[in-house]
Structure formats: C-alpha cells, structure tokens
Design an enzyme around this catalytic site. Structure first.
Site, PDB file in Angstrom:
ATOM      1  N   CYS A  73       0.874  -1.176   0.000  1.00 48.67           N
ATOM      2  CA  CYS A  73       0.000   0.000   0.000  1.00 48.67           C
ATOM      3  C   CYS A  73       0.908   1.223   0.000  1.00 48.67           C
ATOM      4  O   CYS A  73       1.726   1.389   0.919  1.00 48.67           O
ATOM      5  CB  CYS A  73      -0.864  -0.025   1.257  1.00 48.67           C
ATOM      6  SG  CYS A  73      -1.878   1.431   1.508  1.00 48.67           S
ATOM      7  N   ASN A  74       0.793   2.055  -1.020  1.00 46.06           N
ATOM      8  CA  ASN A  74       1.627   3.259  -1.109  1.00 46.06           C
ATOM      9  C   ASN A  74       1.355   4.200   0.067  1.00 46.06           C
ATOM     10  O   ASN A  74       2.270   4.814   0.616  1.00 46.06           O
ATOM     11  CB  ASN A  74       1.335   4.008  -2.407  1.00 46.06           C
ATOM     12  CG  ASN A  74       1.735   3.238  -3.640  1.00 46.06           C
ATOM     13  OD1 ASN A  74       2.789   3.445  -4.207  1.00 46.06           O
ATOM     14  ND2 ASN A  74       0.894   2.305  -4.060  1.00 46.06           N
ATOM     15  N   CYS A 184      -1.158   3.860  -6.458  1.00 41.92           N
ATOM     16  CA  CYS A 184      -1.987   3.212  -5.431  1.00 41.92           C
ATOM     17  C   CYS A 184      -2.240   1.802  -5.937  1.00 41.92           C
ATOM     18  O   CYS A 184      -2.592   1.606  -7.106  1.00 41.92           O
ATOM     19  CB  CYS A 184      -3.305   3.962  -5.264  1.00 41.92           C
ATOM     20  SG  CYS A 184      -4.556   3.062  -4.309  1.00 41.92           S
TER      21      CYS A 184
END
Ligand code: DGL
Length: 255
Positions: A73-74, A184
């Site tokens: 998850c960015n 994302c």
C-alpha cells in the site's frame, strides 16, 4: 533458509496486485495476505489514523510469525515504513512507492501523471520524490479520492467508474501526458479503464513487479528464502467478516 510465510498487507484488496507479482517471482514461498477492508480506504483518513491502522496490520502478521512484511500500500508505506523498521529491526520490511523513476527515465523530458491517494501525494516521501525528478520531467500529481472505493466495492469497469476516472484524468490529459504512474495498488485493477481513457500511446507504470523483485533480493541477502521446491500456499485474511470478501480476494488474485 526459512520455511515461514511472508506477510503482505494493504488497506483492502489493492495489495493483491502486488501479491500476484510476488507469487509469480517466488512461487515456492508461502504467502499470507491481510486486507484491512473493514477500515478501507486509508488514503483519505488523517495521518494518525493511517499510522495506527497500518501498525495493527503489521502486528497481526507478526503474530502469525511471518519472516518478512510487505506493505503493499503506497499510503501506508509513506506513513509507517520507517516507524516499523525502527520497531522491528530484524524483520525485513519492504514497501511500495509510486514508480516515478522508471516513468521519468522512459523518455527524455516526458510528461508524467501520478494517480495516488490524497495522503500519498501530500506526504514528504512523495514530495521529495517529485522534487528529485521534476528537473527531468513535468510531473502532474492527480489525487484520486474515491477511486479505491470502487475497487473495494468490486466495481472494476462500466459506465460509472469510466466517467469517474475520465473526470479525474481530464486536466492531465489536456497537457498531453506521455505516461501515468499507478501510485496506489488498488488502481492496477482498473488499469484497463485508465488505458482506454488515456489512449494507447500513454504508457502506464506500476511498482508491483519492482517490489516483488526487491523482496526477493532482501530475502536472499538475509538468507530467508524458502528451501522448499514444492508450490507455496496463499492464504487470504480480511478484517471484514463478510464471506464474499475472501471470494473476491481469490477472484482478483486469479484475474
Ligand atoms: N492501496 C492503497 C495505496 O496503495 C490505498 C487505498 C486506500 O485509500 O485505502 O495507496
């Protein structure tokens, strides 16, 4: 050499796009995927909330005795990776960030749009990355609040999401961009829609494969790769007890 599983987490389904690459690069490893769908999305929440939710995900996986953690998850990576590395110095912790470098290096002075959550784009990690590469390219950050929710609701194509993404991309497309970075992990599941709107000449970059290779490199250095030659397992766990969630996890993994 270590038979224990690798733990991978995200705010929901998005990290399955990274999990797929990990399973391809290291098919013998056992993988545990934790999606925090009960609390998704992260990218529009206050930083303190993202921090404690992300720490809970990591702690859940560490309680399962994983040998490494991938923050797929960015948004969570930007907020929590340095805190987790400090807290758990002996566990390899790998994160993901928008793949701006390959997009900028792809063509001389290209125009690159970066689609990501509002949190990712506002945080210092991305601001520094953008500053670094803005000498070489024109960079257009596109905050996409609401886009991860479509993926969480299993909406991956159709009129509604097409109109939604078209509106998000409109200002960047006016600048005749050459490339789009999917910043994302959820957006990988709507890449087809994004490509259709942007047109075939716009190249799309995604950091999932690079993250899988980096994980492999780190496990090799730490001598943590599995010695097993049999096929690894993939286990899905969600904070949302709805049984449909795990079914959708399998569908996205096999898509
Ligand atoms: N998948 C997450 C990322 O890569 C964010 C989605 C969310 O807002 O929860 O940034």
């Amino acid at each position: 050499m270590d038979l224990r599983a690798i733990g991978i987490f995200d705010s929901g389904f998005g990290g399955i796009s990274v999990l797929r690459d990990i399973a391809k690069v290291m098919p013998n490893e056992n993988l545990i995927y934790y999606g925090d769908s009960a609390n998704a999305p992260y990218g529009t929440k206050p930083i303190e909330t993202i921090m404690s939710l992300s720490e809970n995900c990591a702690n859940f996986l560490l309680a399962r005795d994983v040998k490494a953690i991938v923050i797929a998850c960015n948004t969570a990576t930007s907020v929590v990776i340095s805190i987790l590395r400090q807290k758990y110095p002996t566990t390899p912790i790998i994160g993901i960030e928008p793949a701006l470098k390959p997009a900028v290096l792809w063509r001389e002075h290209d125009k690159v749009a970066v689609m990501a959550t509002p949190a990712t784009l506002a945080l210092p990690k991305f601001q520094e990355l953008m500053k670094h590469y803005s000498k070489e390219s024109d960079i257009y950050p596109i905050p996409c609040p609401g886009l991860a929710d479509y993926v969480e609701n299993g909406i991956l194509d159709g009129e509604e999401i097409t109109a939604f993404i078209r509106d998000l991309l409109a200002p960047a497309l006016e600048h005749n961009i050459d490339a789009i970075v999917l910043g994302c992990t959820h957006y990988a599941f709507v890449e087809r829609v994004i490509q259709r709107i942007a047109g075939p000449d716009v190249k799309i970059f995604n950091g999932a494969h690079g993250t899988a290779l980096e994980l492999q490199r780190r496990l090799r250095i730490s001598e943590l790769l599995t010695p097993s030659s049999s096929k690894g397992t993939v286990e899905f766990i969600s904070s949302n007890p709805d049984p449909n969630i795990i079914r959708l996890c399998h569908q996205l993994f096999n898509a």
